[in-house]
Design a protein around this motif. Structure first.
Motif, PDB file in Angstrom:
ATOM      1  N   ASP A   1       0.948  -1.331  -0.021  1.00 13.90           N
ATOM      2  CA  ASP A   1       0.236   0.008  -0.133  1.00 13.90           C
ATOM      3  C   ASP A   1       0.980   1.255  -0.071  1.00 13.90           C
ATOM      4  N   PHE A   2       0.782   1.886  -1.072  1.00 14.78           N
ATOM      5  CA  PHE A   2       1.525   3.175  -1.227  1.00 14.78           C
ATOM      6  C   PHE A   2       0.883   4.323  -0.748  1.00 14.78           C
ATOM      7  N   GLY A   3      -0.341   4.204  -0.258  1.00  9.15           N
ATOM      8  CA  GLY A   3      -1.091   5.511  -0.030  1.00  9.15           C
ATOM      9  C   GLY A   3      -2.641   5.245  -0.670  1.00  9.15           C
ATOM     10  N   ASP A   4      -2.526   5.900  -1.990  1.00  9.13           N
ATOM     11  CA  ASP A   4      -3.793   5.928  -2.675  1.00  9.13           C
ATOM     12  C   ASP A   4      -3.748   4.826  -3.862  1.00  9.13           C
ATOM     13  N   TRP A   5      -2.641   4.365  -3.956  1.00  5.80           N
ATOM     14  CA  TRP A   5      -2.119   3.152  -4.723  1.00  5.80           C
ATOM     15  C   TRP A   5      -1.792   1.997  -4.269  1.00  5.80           C
ATOM     16  N   VAL A   6      -2.239   0.897  -4.725  1.00  3.37           N
ATOM     17  CA  VAL A   6      -1.680  -0.496  -4.115  1.00  3.37           C
ATOM     18  C   VAL A   6      -1.302  -1.343  -5.231  1.00  3.37           C
ATOM     19  N   LEU A   7      -0.206  -1.640  -5.171  1.00  9.51           N
ATOM     20  CA  LEU A   7       0.493  -2.653  -6.303  1.00  9.51           C
ATOM     21  C   LEU A   7       0.794  -4.002  -5.738  1.00  9.51           C
ATOM     22  N   GLY A   8       0.835  -4.977  -6.577  1.00  5.73           N
ATOM     23  CA  GLY A   8       0.977  -6.427  -6.047  1.00  5.73           C
ATOM     24  C   GLY A   8       1.345  -7.236  -7.086  1.00  5.73           C
ATOM     25  N   GLY A   9       1.577  -8.569  -6.648  1.00  5.19           N
ATOM     26  CA  GLY A   9       1.782  -9.597  -7.511  1.00  5.19           C
ATOM     27  C   GLY A   9       1.047 -10.750  -7.057  1.00  5.19           C
ATOM     28  N   GLU A  10       0.562 -11.695  -7.976  1.00  7.66           N
ATOM     29  CA  GLU A  10      -0.198 -12.838  -7.415  1.00  7.66           C
ATOM     30  C   GLU A  10      -0.058 -14.036  -8.358  1.00  7.66           C
ATOM     31  N   VAL A  11      -0.111 -15.084  -7.785  1.00 13.42           N
ATOM     32  CA  VAL A  11      -0.125 -16.361  -8.681  1.00 13.42           C
ATOM     33  C   VAL A  11      -1.600 -17.238  -8.356  1.00 13.42           C
ATOM     34  N   ASP A  12      -2.023 -17.655  -9.388  1.00 15.33           N
ATOM     35  CA  ASP A  12      -3.287 -18.609  -9.056  1.00 15.33           C
ATOM     36  C   ASP A  12      -3.310 -19.725 -10.020  1.00 15.33           C
ATOM     37  N   TYR A  13      -4.212 -20.760  -9.463  1.00 11.14           N
ATOM     38  CA  TYR A  13      -4.337 -21.943 -10.382  1.00 11.14           C
ATOM     39  C   TYR A  13      -5.913 -22.393 -10.294  1.00 11.14           C
ATOM     40  N   ASP A  14      -6.640 -22.594 -11.412  1.00 11.67           N
ATOM     41  CA  ASP A  14      -7.915 -22.827 -11.497  1.00 11.67           C
ATOM     42  C   ASP A  14      -8.067 -24.247 -12.057  1.00 11.67           C
ATOM     43  N   TRP A  15      -8.659 -25.276 -11.504  1.00  6.90           N
ATOM     44  CA  TRP A  15      -9.160 -26.485 -12.131  1.00  6.90           C
ATOM     45  C   TRP A  15     -10.573 -26.064 -12.711  1.00  6.90           C
TER      46      TRP A  15
ATOM     47  N   ALA B   1       0.342 -15.872 -13.619  1.00  9.07           N
ATOM     48  CA  ALA B   1       1.254 -15.261 -12.761  1.00  9.07           C
ATOM     49  C   ALA B   1       0.606 -13.691 -12.937  1.00  9.07           C
ATOM     50  N   LYS B   2       0.391 -12.949 -12.029  1.00  5.19           N
ATOM     51  CA  LYS B   2      -0.368 -11.935 -12.166  1.00  5.19           C
ATOM     52  C   LYS B   2       0.396 -10.391 -11.691  1.00  5.19           C
ATOM     53  N   LEU B   3       0.074  -9.245 -12.384  1.00  4.18           N
ATOM     54  CA  LEU B   3       0.607  -7.938 -11.719  1.00  4.18           C
ATOM     55  C   LEU B   3      -0.747  -7.372 -11.360  1.00  4.18           C
ATOM     56  N   ARG B   4      -0.809  -6.614 -10.369  1.00  6.54           N
ATOM     57  CA  ARG B   4      -1.978  -5.699  -9.814  1.00  6.54           C
ATOM     58  C   ARG B   4      -1.950  -4.204  -9.629  1.00  6.54           C
ATOM     59  N   VAL B   5      -2.764  -3.617 -10.044  1.00  2.00           N
ATOM     60  CA  VAL B   5      -2.497  -2.328  -9.452  1.00  2.00           C
ATOM     61  C   VAL B   5      -4.050  -1.679  -9.181  1.00  2.00           C
ATOM     62  N   GLY B   6      -4.244  -1.514  -7.666  1.00  2.00           N
ATOM     63  CA  GLY B   6      -5.562  -0.907  -7.329  1.00  2.00           C
ATOM     64  C   GLY B   6      -5.423   0.394  -6.688  1.00  2.00           C
ATOM     65  N   TYR B   7      -6.549   0.932  -6.365  1.00  2.00           N
ATOM     66  CA  TYR B   7      -6.758   2.208  -5.801  1.00  2.00           C
ATOM     67  C   TYR B   7      -7.576   2.056  -4.596  1.00  2.00           C
ATOM     68  N   ASP B   8      -6.947   2.713  -3.296  1.00  2.29           N
ATOM     69  CA  ASP B   8      -7.316   2.450  -2.295  1.00  2.29           C
ATOM     70  C   ASP B   8      -8.319   3.454  -1.740  1.00  2.29           C
TER      71      ASP B   8
ATOM     72  N   GLY C   1     -10.161   2.752   1.140  1.00  2.00           N
ATOM     73  CA  GLY C   1     -10.488   2.333   2.734  1.00  2.00           C
ATOM     74  C   GLY C   1     -10.611   0.843   2.803  1.00  2.00           C
ATOM     75  N   ASP C   2     -11.854   0.347   2.972  1.00  2.00           N
ATOM     76  CA  ASP C   2     -12.147  -0.747   2.986  1.00  2.00           C
ATOM     77  C   ASP C   2     -12.355  -1.535   1.705  1.00  2.00           C
ATOM     78  N   ALA C   3     -12.310  -1.023   0.552  1.00  2.00           N
ATOM     79  CA  ALA C   3     -12.699  -1.232  -0.679  1.00  2.00           C
ATOM     80  C   ALA C   3     -11.632  -1.273  -1.739  1.00  2.00           C
ATOM     81  N   LEU C   4     -10.880  -2.184  -2.609  1.00  2.00           N
ATOM     82  CA  LEU C   4      -9.700  -1.909  -3.465  1.00  2.00           C
ATOM     83  C   LEU C   4     -10.364  -2.329  -4.811  1.00  2.00           C
ATOM     84  N   PRO C   5     -10.867  -1.656  -5.863  1.00  2.00           N
ATOM     85  CA  PRO C   5     -11.044  -1.892  -7.071  1.00  2.00           C
ATOM     86  C   PRO C   5      -9.542  -2.103  -7.885  1.00  2.00           C
ATOM     87  N   TYR C   6      -9.322  -2.884  -8.736  1.00  2.00           N
ATOM     88  CA  TYR C   6      -8.036  -3.033  -9.324  1.00  2.00           C
ATOM     89  C   TYR C   6      -8.140  -3.557 -10.649  1.00  2.00           C
ATOM     90  N   PHE C   7      -6.996  -3.313 -11.345  1.00  2.51           N
ATOM     91  CA  PHE C   7      -6.906  -3.821 -12.943  1.00  2.51           C
ATOM     92  C   PHE C   7      -5.568  -4.819 -12.485  1.00  2.51           C
TER      93      PHE C   7
END
Length: 197
Positions: A83-97, A116-123, A125-131
């Motif tokens: 969490d950088f304040g207004d913006w939240v950056l992250g990485g994720e891995v997931d697996y779906d059957w 393998a994902k990169l994510r950028v979201g807008y903070d 408060g309790d909600a985080l919409p992201y691309f």
């Protein structure tokens, strides 16, 4: 005894008495409380590792050959956000059957999709919409044909919501695209929508 010797001590006595009682009968001074500005809202803290699961639906399409199949998908995900304040950056891995089966052009079941994902979201408060965007690998198999797999890319949108400090729920839509899947000449697209926790 002169008048002068009587008047001077009397004046001095009254002056001293007045000085002793000065301010003694006045109302006490009450300090006025200072009005503080309201505290600024504190943004939610999204920094940290997370682990969870997802369940949803997938749609497989390969337009030139008429492939149009739907089925359930379910899996696991893990990642890290900062969490950088207004913006939240992250990485994720997931697996779906998946339970998506095509008996036409692709001729097989879609076994899994891994990402393998990169994510950028807008903070908010309790909600985080992201691309989110990244690389995806998919595999098809059928008892009568060799297993085929290939790597493509995906992009999509999601929303995470904090129901408790360490509990997130949300939803995510992803669009996957593959070109000439494993040399077959087919270019399937896969749309997925999952609920996540």
């Amino acid at each position: 005894m002169s008048l002068r010797s009587l008047v001077i001590p009397a004046l001095l006595g009254s002056s001293l008495a007045t000085s002793a009682f000065a301010g003694g009968l006045a109302d006490p001074v009450t300090p006025v409380p200072l009005a503080l500005p309201p505290a600024a809202p504190v943004a939610g803290e999204w920094t940290g590792f997370y682990l969870g699961g997802q369940y949803g639906t997938g749609h497989l399409e390969e337009v030139p050959n008429g492939v149009d199949e739907n089925g359930a998908i379910y899996g696991l995900h893990a990642g890290y956000m900062y969490d950088f304040g207004d913006w939240v950056l992250g990485g994720e891995v997931d697996y779906d059957w998946t339970e998506i089966v095509d008996e036409g052009a692709i001729d097989g079941a879609l076994d899994y999709i891994a990402r393998a994902k990169l994510r950028v979201g807008y903070d908010l408060g309790d909600a985080l919409p992201y691309f989110t965007a990244g690389m995806a690998q998919a595999q098809f198999s059928d008892p009568g044909i060799p297993t085929i797999s290939d790597t493509g890319y995906f992009y999509g949108l999601g929303l995470a919501y904090k129901v408790r400090p360490n509990v997130l729920v949300g939803g995510e839509y992803l669009r996957h695209e593959f070109e000439d899947f494993d040399g077959t000449g087919l270019s399937p697209t896969i749309d997925t929508f999952t609920l996540r926790a």
